[in-house]
Scaffold this motif. Structure first.
Motif, PDB file in Angstrom:
ATOM      1  N   PRO A 161       0.793  -1.241   0.000  1.00 53.56           N
ATOM      2  CA  PRO A 161       0.000   0.000   0.000  1.00 53.56           C
ATOM      3  C   PRO A 161       0.821   1.285   0.000  1.00 53.56           C
ATOM      4  O   PRO A 161       0.487   2.221  -0.748  1.00 53.56           O
ATOM      5  CB  PRO A 161      -0.841  -0.135   1.277  1.00 53.56           C
ATOM      6  N   PRO A 162       1.920   1.385   0.789  1.00 51.25           N
ATOM      7  CA  PRO A 162       2.708   2.622   0.702  1.00 51.25           C
ATOM      8  C   PRO A 162       3.279   2.863  -0.698  1.00 51.25           C
ATOM      9  O   PRO A 162       3.348   4.017  -1.151  1.00 51.25           O
ATOM     10  CB  PRO A 162       3.828   2.396   1.730  1.00 51.25           C
ATOM     11  N   TYR A 164       1.987   1.964  -3.622  1.00 57.18           N
ATOM     12  CA  TYR A 164       0.916   2.449  -4.492  1.00 57.18           C
ATOM     13  C   TYR A 164       0.516   3.877  -4.124  1.00 57.18           C
ATOM     14  O   TYR A 164       0.269   4.713  -4.999  1.00 57.18           O
ATOM     15  CB  TYR A 164      -0.295   1.528  -4.402  1.00 57.18           C
ATOM     16  N   SER A 165       0.428   4.185  -2.831  1.00 55.07           N
ATOM     17  CA  SER A 165       0.049   5.529  -2.405  1.00 55.07           C
ATOM     18  C   SER A 165       1.078   6.564  -2.863  1.00 55.07           C
ATOM     19  O   SER A 165       0.717   7.648  -3.348  1.00 55.07           O
ATOM     20  CB  SER A 165      -0.107   5.582  -0.881  1.00 55.07           C
ATOM     21  N   MET A 166       2.346   6.231  -2.720  1.00 53.23           N
ATOM     22  CA  MET A 166       3.389   7.153  -3.170  1.00 53.23           C
ATOM     23  C   MET A 166       3.372   7.305  -4.678  1.00 53.23           C
ATOM     24  O   MET A 166       3.625   8.389  -5.209  1.00 53.23           O
ATOM     25  CB  MET A 166       4.760   6.677  -2.669  1.00 53.23           C
ATOM     26  N   LEU A 168       0.747   7.242  -6.635  1.00 54.39           N
ATOM     27  CA  LEU A 168      -0.325   8.182  -6.964  1.00 54.39           C
ATOM     28  C   LEU A 168       0.116   9.622  -6.725  1.00 54.39           C
ATOM     29  O   LEU A 168      -0.165  10.518  -7.535  1.00 54.39           O
ATOM     30  CB  LEU A 168      -1.570   7.872  -6.130  1.00 54.39           C
ATOM     31  N   GLU A 169       0.826   9.861  -5.622  1.00 53.07           N
ATOM     32  CA  GLU A 169       1.334  11.203  -5.341  1.00 53.07           C
ATOM     33  C   GLU A 169       2.326  11.650  -6.403  1.00 53.07           C
ATOM     34  O   GLU A 169       2.291  12.791  -6.886  1.00 53.07           O
ATOM     35  CB  GLU A 169       1.991  11.231  -3.962  1.00 53.07           C
ATOM     36  N   GLU A 277      -7.177   5.204  -7.856  1.00 52.86           N
ATOM     37  CA  GLU A 277      -7.127   5.746  -6.492  1.00 52.86           C
ATOM     38  C   GLU A 277      -8.061   4.979  -5.561  1.00 52.86           C
ATOM     39  O   GLU A 277      -7.689   4.638  -4.433  1.00 52.86           O
ATOM     40  CB  GLU A 277      -7.492   7.227  -6.505  1.00 52.86           C
ATOM     41  N   VAL A 280      -6.578   1.560  -4.817  1.00 57.00           N
ATOM     42  CA  VAL A 280      -5.475   1.642  -3.853  1.00 57.00           C
ATOM     43  C   VAL A 280      -6.019   1.806  -2.437  1.00 57.00           C
ATOM     44  O   VAL A 280      -5.502   1.204  -1.490  1.00 57.00           O
ATOM     45  CB  VAL A 280      -4.520   2.793  -4.220  1.00 57.00           C
ATOM     46  N   LYS A 281      -7.052   2.601  -2.286  1.00 56.22           N
ATOM     47  CA  LYS A 281      -7.654   2.776  -0.958  1.00 56.22           C
ATOM     48  C   LYS A 281      -8.195   1.447  -0.436  1.00 56.22           C
ATOM     49  O   LYS A 281      -8.011   1.102   0.740  1.00 56.22           O
ATOM     50  CB  LYS A 281      -8.777   3.816  -1.008  1.00 56.22           C
ATOM     51  N   THR A 284      -5.351  -0.761   0.620  1.00 57.78           N
ATOM     52  CA  THR A 284      -4.812  -0.331   1.910  1.00 57.78           C
ATOM     53  C   THR A 284      -5.679  -0.824   3.063  1.00 57.78           C
ATOM     54  O   THR A 284      -5.164  -1.317   4.079  1.00 57.78           O
ATOM     55  CB  THR A 284      -4.746   1.216   1.954  1.00 57.78           C
ATOM     56  N   LYS A 288      -4.588  -3.837   5.825  1.00 53.51           N
ATOM     57  CA  LYS A 288      -4.326  -3.241   7.136  1.00 53.51           C
ATOM     58  C   LYS A 288      -4.325  -4.340   8.190  1.00 53.51           C
ATOM     59  O   LYS A 288      -5.275  -5.137   8.262  1.00 53.51           O
ATOM     60  CB  LYS A 288      -5.385  -2.194   7.456  1.00 53.51           C
TER      61      LYS A 288
END
Length: 291
Positions: A161-162, A164-166, A168-169, A277, A280-281, A284, A288
């Motif tokens: 998850p980190p 994928y989140s990065m 997107l940023e 997006e 990815v959410k 995550t 978790k």
């Protein structure tokens, strides 16, 4: 696009990142080895061999088809996009990576030509991947973001998850800087497997009637658990057969912890650009660790 990325596992919820080690005296007793994971930008001077090995693992039996050195160089040519995960600092080999390549922007590069042609042929062989086959057949090809990600087999899924989140940023920052990362679609290359009867067991149990195989009833298993979640958001998804077949005995070599062998296949997931997006959410939330 400038940024610095040095996350450690205590900056995100990682859950069980320890590595179990079997005790000699009891199978039930476990020792835990604590491992600190760190996220970095790809390092052109350090990561070439590690990334190339992970790409070879990702493409499995068909890795020999592609110029993996050229593909690795292409990934490292955009060091501010994508992530690696390491355990021994920035100068060590990556244990996992995730990146995205613009198939339209790099369409004239030989390795991308080969890869795009391969993916189109494979998609055309699976009816469930017809939308992908049509997309990759267009000329010029649309701005498709090819997501490549792989990790060592014993890496916890919580590192994903980190990354994928990065990503997107980083894509958002790149678009602000007028760079070519405004993707209409994302195509994720991955792997699945199915359980198969051991060839050794078949030989030992003769004579008996052969079991009928029904392709529609074969259960797919995911090497990457996040893929099962992402497929819920996909335009289409499905498995593909490798061009180069594994030796018949390979499935037996992969049955150390189960009675059945496994047969690996490629996996393709096509997702509409704006839907990544939300996917990815959900990934995550899915990965978790329990409280």
């Amino acid at each position: 696009m400038g940024k610095r990325k040095e996350l450690r596992d205590n900056d995100v919820e990682m859950g069980g990142t320890g590595r179990p080690v079997e005790d000699d005296e009891s199978d039930e007793e476990m020792d835990m080895v604590n491992v600190d994971f760190e996220w970095f930008d790809p390092q052109p001077t350090v990561d070439f061999h590690g990334l190339k090995n992970l790409l070879r693992q990702l493409f499995d039996a068909d890795s020999q088809i592609f110029d993996l050195s050229a593909l690795t160089d292409l990934i490292l040519a955009q060091p501010l996009l994508g992530s690696t995960v390491k355990v021994d600092g920035n100068e060590s080999d990556p244990y996992a990576f995730l990146t995205v390549l613009n198939l339209q922007e790099h369409k004239d590069k030989p390795v991308i030509k080969d890869l795009t042609s391969y993916l189109q042929r494979k998609a055309s062989s699976n009816p469930s991947l017809a939308p992908l086959s049509e997309l990759l057949s267009q000329s010029p090809i649309p701005p498709v973001g090819l997501i490549l990600t792989e990790r060592l087999i014993n890496m916890p899924a919580e590192v994903v998850p980190p990354m994928y989140s990065m990503l997107l940023e980083e894509i958002a920052w790149a678009i602000e800087d007028k760079e070519p990362y405004n993707f209409s679609h994302y195509l994720i290359v991955s792997k699945t497997y199915e359980e198969v009867e051991s060839k050794l067991d078949m030989e030992e149990s003769r004579p008996q009637k052969k079991k009928k195989k029904s392709g529609s009833n074969v259960e797919r298993f995911f090497f990457h658990p996040e893929d099962e979640v992402i497929e819920r958001h996909a335009i289409c998804s499905g498995s593909i057969e490798y061009t180069h077949k594994h030796d018949e005995g390979l499935s037996d070599s992969k049955r150390a912890f189960q009675d059945l062998g496994i047969k690996t296949s490629g996996s393709l997931i096509l997702i509409d650009g704006p839907k990544l997006e939300a996917a990815v959410k959900e990934v995550t939330d899915y990965l978790k660790p329990p409280v």
